[in-house]
Design a protein around this motif. Sequence first.
Motif, PDB file in Angstrom:
ATOM      1  N   LEU A  14      12.033 -36.910 -37.016  1.00 14.63           N
ATOM      2  CA  LEU A  14      11.640 -36.749 -38.417  1.00 14.63           C
ATOM      3  C   LEU A  14      12.848 -36.792 -39.352  1.00 14.63           C
ATOM      4  N   SER A  15      13.974 -37.297 -38.854  1.00 10.28           N
ATOM      5  CA  SER A  15      15.150 -37.616 -39.680  1.00 10.28           C
ATOM      6  C   SER A  15      15.875 -36.402 -40.236  1.00 10.28           C
ATOM      7  N   VAL A  16      15.784 -35.280 -39.545  1.00  3.58           N
ATOM      8  CA  VAL A  16      16.352 -34.029 -40.052  1.00  3.58           C
ATOM      9  C   VAL A  16      17.602 -33.632 -39.270  1.00  3.58           C
ATOM     10  N   VAL A  17      18.594 -33.077 -39.981  1.00  2.00           N
ATOM     11  CA  VAL A  17      19.810 -32.546 -39.378  1.00  2.00           C
ATOM     12  C   VAL A  17      20.090 -31.163 -39.950  1.00  2.00           C
ATOM     13  N   ARG A  18      20.920 -30.420 -39.235  1.00  3.41           N
ATOM     14  CA  ARG A  18      21.401 -29.138 -39.755  1.00  3.41           C
ATOM     15  C   ARG A  18      22.609 -29.395 -40.652  1.00  3.41           C
ATOM     16  N   VAL A  19      22.689 -28.701 -41.772  1.00  2.00           N
ATOM     17  CA  VAL A  19      23.825 -28.801 -42.682  1.00  2.00           C
ATOM     18  C   VAL A  19      24.554 -27.463 -42.715  1.00  2.00           C
ATOM     19  N   ARG A  20      25.851 -27.509 -42.498  1.00  5.00           N
ATOM     20  CA  ARG A  20      26.697 -26.319 -42.638  1.00  5.00           C
ATOM     21  C   ARG A  20      27.771 -26.628 -43.678  1.00  5.00           C
ATOM     22  N   ALA A  21      27.919 -25.734 -44.634  1.00  2.00           N
ATOM     23  CA  ALA A  21      28.891 -25.942 -45.709  1.00  2.00           C
ATOM     24  C   ALA A  21      29.719 -24.680 -45.905  1.00  2.00           C
ATOM     25  N   GLN A  22      30.965 -24.880 -46.275  1.00  2.00           N
ATOM     26  CA  GLN A  22      31.865 -23.769 -46.576  1.00  2.00           C
ATOM     27  C   GLN A  22      32.559 -24.054 -47.897  1.00  2.00           C
ATOM     28  N   THR A  23      32.577 -23.067 -48.774  1.00  2.00           N
ATOM     29  CA  THR A  23      33.222 -23.227 -50.073  1.00  2.00           C
ATOM     30  C   THR A  23      34.639 -22.672 -50.030  1.00  2.00           C
ATOM     31  N   SER A  24      35.365 -22.902 -51.089  1.00  2.00           N
ATOM     32  CA  SER A  24      36.686 -22.288 -51.230  1.00  2.00           C
ATOM     33  C   SER A  24      36.528 -20.781 -51.425  1.00  2.00           C
ATOM     34  N   ALA A  25      37.589 -20.044 -51.174  1.00  2.00           N
ATOM     35  CA  ALA A  25      37.522 -18.587 -51.258  1.00  2.00           C
ATOM     36  C   ALA A  25      37.221 -18.101 -52.669  1.00  2.00           C
ATOM     37  N   ASP A  26      37.608 -18.876 -53.683  1.00  2.41           N
ATOM     38  CA  ASP A  26      37.398 -18.439 -55.060  1.00  2.41           C
ATOM     39  C   ASP A  26      36.218 -19.154 -55.727  1.00  2.41           C
ATOM     40  N   ALA A  27      35.324 -19.726 -54.935  1.00  4.99           N
ATOM     41  CA  ALA A  27      34.176 -20.447 -55.502  1.00  4.99           C
ATOM     42  C   ALA A  27      33.337 -19.505 -56.353  1.00  4.99           C
TER      43      ALA A  27
END
Length: 350
Positions: free
Chosen positions: A57-70
Amino acid sequence: MNFIFSRAFKIVAAGFTLSALLTIVGAARAQDAAPDSPAPAAPATPRGKPEMTVDALSVVRVRAQTSADARSGRTLGRNREGTGVVIDSGGLILTIGYLITEAEKVEVNTADGKVYPATVLGFDNATGLGLLKSLVPVPIKPIDLGLSSEAKERDMVLIVGFDGVAPAYVVSKRQFVGYWEYLLDEAIYTAPATVNWQGAALVSKDGKLLGIGSLAVSNAMGATGNVPGNMFVPIDVLKPVIGDFIANGKSTAKTRPWLGISSQEVGGNLLLVRVSPESPADAAGLKAGDIIVGIAGEALKGQADFYTRLWKSGAAGVEVTLDVLRSNRVENISVKSADRNNYFRVKATY
């Protein structure tokens, strides 16, 4: 209908039926009522018909990390996880925008555990959608975009998150008003509720993408009852801006003025529950507890009315005069609006 699907279901690829859905829903309800009993088995796959796995069904897991001061980290956290939907063979992945706002590192995972680095192409504050590009195309067939305008109440759908598939129904299509200066003219609401909705794919019976998961809600059916469910951003809102998205990282339409307030509607007025630090509202001296009762002397008719009038007042940067109830008196406070995109510290690279 007030239960949560927490198990990954595998659904038959060649068209799921009402009876199949009701069988799964009934089994899940029975399991919720008797948590010590064995988990319900997935329906058998007829010979010659492939299973509907998340990859199919064309789906993936997304993991994101921001900068410490985001700046968004104060409300969304620094580490985020959700779902992305592969929409072309070159590695374009659609998700919900708040997962990747200010992200400095992004990766996507397929169901077999393989990891693919990705970059943020951009996100659109008007629609709430975000777009990624895998640096190495993922070996998953992209999903076709459907017509969310054709989805109807009582339509059977699938909600596909990175951890599995859950059946549901469209229970309403109506306006959504968000407390964070966000408005959809017509969102899609589904029930029963499902977990891991962030960025999840809403898939029609014919296997096409109808929407992207945004929120869990307590009133999926609106005023007719408190039925837990989910709200999806309809895919039709992406189509006018996807070219700009890919080329520029955002829509090239006139940028809406943004103030940086979170509010709750009370009697047609806006009670401020939070003011974003270093935002235009903060610079103008607005604070939590203030009540906006009008714009330039004209009374409000609720959050949707406020947003609509604010956005019609001009492009980002326009100065607006708010009528603010504070300490039992109304004050006129001028706020110079801004482009919400410029508020975030980390800029997307293209």
